[in-house]
Design a protein around this motif. Structure first.
Motif, short mmCIF file in Angstrom:
data_model
loop_
_atom_site.label_atom_id
_atom_site.label_comp_id
_atom_site.label_asym_id
_atom_site.label_seq_id
_atom_site.Cartn_x
_atom_site.Cartn_y
_atom_site.Cartn_z
N LEU A 29 0.83 -1.21 0.00
CA LEU A 29 0.00 0.00 0.00
C LEU A 29 0.86 1.25 0.00
O LEU A 29 0.55 2.24 -0.64
CB LEU A 29 -0.88 0.00 1.25
N VAL A 30 1.95 1.16 0.76
CA VAL A 30 2.79 2.33 0.92
C VAL A 30 4.08 2.12 0.15
O VAL A 30 4.77 1.14 0.38
CB VAL A 30 3.10 2.53 2.43
N SER A 31 4.38 3.01 -0.76
CA SER A 31 5.71 2.94 -1.36
C SER A 31 6.34 4.31 -1.10
O SER A 31 5.66 5.33 -1.19
CB SER A 31 5.64 2.62 -2.84
N TYR A 32 7.59 4.30 -0.72
CA TYR A 32 8.20 5.57 -0.34
C TYR A 32 9.66 5.61 -0.73
O TYR A 32 10.30 4.59 -0.90
CB TYR A 32 8.05 5.80 1.17
N GLU A 33 10.14 6.85 -0.87
CA GLU A 33 11.58 7.03 -1.08
C GLU A 33 12.14 7.64 0.18
O GLU A 33 11.53 8.55 0.76
CB GLU A 33 11.80 7.99 -2.25
N LEU A 293 19.90 8.85 11.24
CA LEU A 293 20.01 7.82 10.20
C LEU A 293 21.01 8.29 9.15
O LEU A 293 20.94 9.44 8.71
CB LEU A 293 18.66 7.66 9.49
N LYS A 294 21.92 7.41 8.74
CA LYS A 294 22.92 7.81 7.74
C LYS A 294 22.25 8.27 6.45
O LYS A 294 22.73 9.16 5.76
CB LYS A 294 23.87 6.65 7.46
N THR A 295 21.11 7.63 6.15
CA THR A 295 20.42 7.97 4.91
C THR A 295 19.68 9.31 4.99
O THR A 295 19.29 9.86 3.97
CB THR A 295 19.39 6.86 4.58
N VAL A 296 19.39 9.78 6.20
CA VAL A 296 18.66 11.06 6.34
C VAL A 296 19.46 11.99 7.26
O VAL A 296 19.10 12.24 8.41
CB VAL A 296 17.24 10.83 6.92
N PRO A 297 20.57 12.53 6.72
CA PRO A 297 21.49 13.25 7.60
C PRO A 297 21.07 14.68 7.94
O PRO A 297 21.61 15.28 8.85
CB PRO A 297 22.79 13.26 6.79
N GLU A 298 20.08 15.23 7.21
CA GLU A 298 19.76 16.65 7.44
C GLU A 298 18.34 16.84 7.92
O GLU A 298 17.45 16.08 7.54
CB GLU A 298 19.88 17.41 6.12
#
Ligand SMILES: C[S@@+](CC[C@H](N)C(=O)[O-])C[C@H]1O[C@@H](n2cnc3c(N)ncnc32)[C@H](O)[C@@H]1O
Length: 323
Positions: A29-33, A293-298
């Motif tokens: 149902l949920v797809s996200y980047e 999270l390394k993927t979301v640094p800001e």
């Protein structure tokens, strides 16, 4: 007494579906980047004003830890609790996305403490006046607490998880508990068990044993009912996804904002007590590059209700409904 979970129609249907290679309606149902930056709107406001500023179907998770009339502080008193609560409960349902959930903290009040409302009052109201579904009653079992002589000392608080619809998002893998090496080795030899699930770890169940913050905990910012970050973290990891928006309209110590930043979610956190800003700045001071999270640094923090509905261009809700 026998374990009755296998008699639950929902469990049986889900197991049959899995055996047949099917998927629950929420899967896919949920797809996200995963975003590279998140946005956090904060400020001082009454819960109903906060909710009025939020578009329909736009929030993935509401962390809701309301006052319960037990006179813990000035904010903890309402002459007709349910009359007040039913308005923000209805608004909470409106703003949740179809895949979204609300986690309502509370307890059952005993003897003369009950006042005009507790978590049971809210659960009962939602059962009769809302389309949301009770997905779990989580028992938060803490080892530390007050002693008692006339009854068993209380060591739990509840969290009622309501989903907006049966298409709710739930990421079990994000919160599984790893087996210790010895148990894992034994389970991997057991032909009846799926090795992939053994590798991933166990379902943490709906009984969460996590300590409450004690007086000298490093996490404490001064709020009298501050929840430990680990409890909020488990809710955020399981019931929301990176880039979705978490709302806390009784934000208290600001712990939800800190967890949302660390977990790569957007957030909206308001409390009617102006001291919230002081608590929040202490929470933000606990964030270091190593706990992001390394993927979301800001991340960015913006203040004021007027910033809820739009992004920098003023065009788009900061939150995207997962349809
Ligand atoms: C139980 S505390 C929340 C604690 C928070 N979950 C934490 O872990 O820090 C309830 C909060 O609701 C706030 N509050 C009470 N009435 C409110 C209202 N009408 N609108 C917004 N906030 C309110 C209080 O100031 C208090 O901080």
């Amino acid at each position: 007494m026998a374990n009755r979970s296998h008699r639950n129609a929902g469990h049986r249907a889900m197991n049959a579906l899995k055996k047949a290679g099917g998927k629950h309606s929420s899967e896919g149902l949920v797809s996200y980047e995963v975003p590279t930056k998140t946005r956090h709107v904060v400020g001082v406001s009454d819960c109903l004003d906060t909710l009025a500023a939020i578009p329909d179907n736009s929030i993935q998770l509401i962390v809701c830890d309301p006052p319960y009339n037990i006179q813990l502080a000035d904010w903890d008193s309402h002459s007709n609790y349910l009359d007040w609560a039913k308005d923000w409960l209805a608004e909470a349902e409106r703003v949740l996305s179809p895949s979204g959930s609300i986690a309502i903290f509370g307890g059952l009040q005993y003897q003369n403490e009950a006042g005009s409302g507790d978590l049971l009052t809210l659960i009962s109201h939602l059962r009769h006046n809302s389309k949301m579904l009770l997905a779990n009653l989580i028992i938060w079992n803490y080892p530390n607490g007050m002693s008692a002589h006339r009854f068993f000392a209380n060591r739990h608080e509840e969290v009622a998880w309501f989903a907006k619809s049966n298409k709710y998002f739930f990421d079990l893998d994000a919160v599984r508990e790893p087996f210790d090496e010895q148990t894992k080795k034994a389970y991997l030899k057991d032909k009846r068990l799926n090795p992939e699930s053994v590798e991933k770890g166990r379902n943490p169940t709906n009984v969460w044993r996590m300590p409450r913050l004690n007086g000298n905990s490093k996490e404490r910012v001064g709020h009298p009912t501050q929840k430990p970050a680990v409890v909020i973290e488990r809710l955020v990891r399981a019931l929301s996804y990176p880039g979705s928006t978490v709302l806390d309209f009784f934000a208290g110590s600001g712990v939800t904002t800190r967890v949302a930043i660390q977990e790569g979610r957007n957030s909206i956190s308001f409390d009617k007590d102006p001291i919230f800003e002081e608590y929040l700045s202490k929470q933000l001071g606990m964030i270091t590059p190593s706990n992001l999270l390394k993927t979301v640094p800001e991340y960015e923090i913006v203040t004021g209700l007027e910033n809820i509905a739009t992004d920098d261009s003023g065009q788009r809700p900061i939150v995207d409904a997962a349809e």
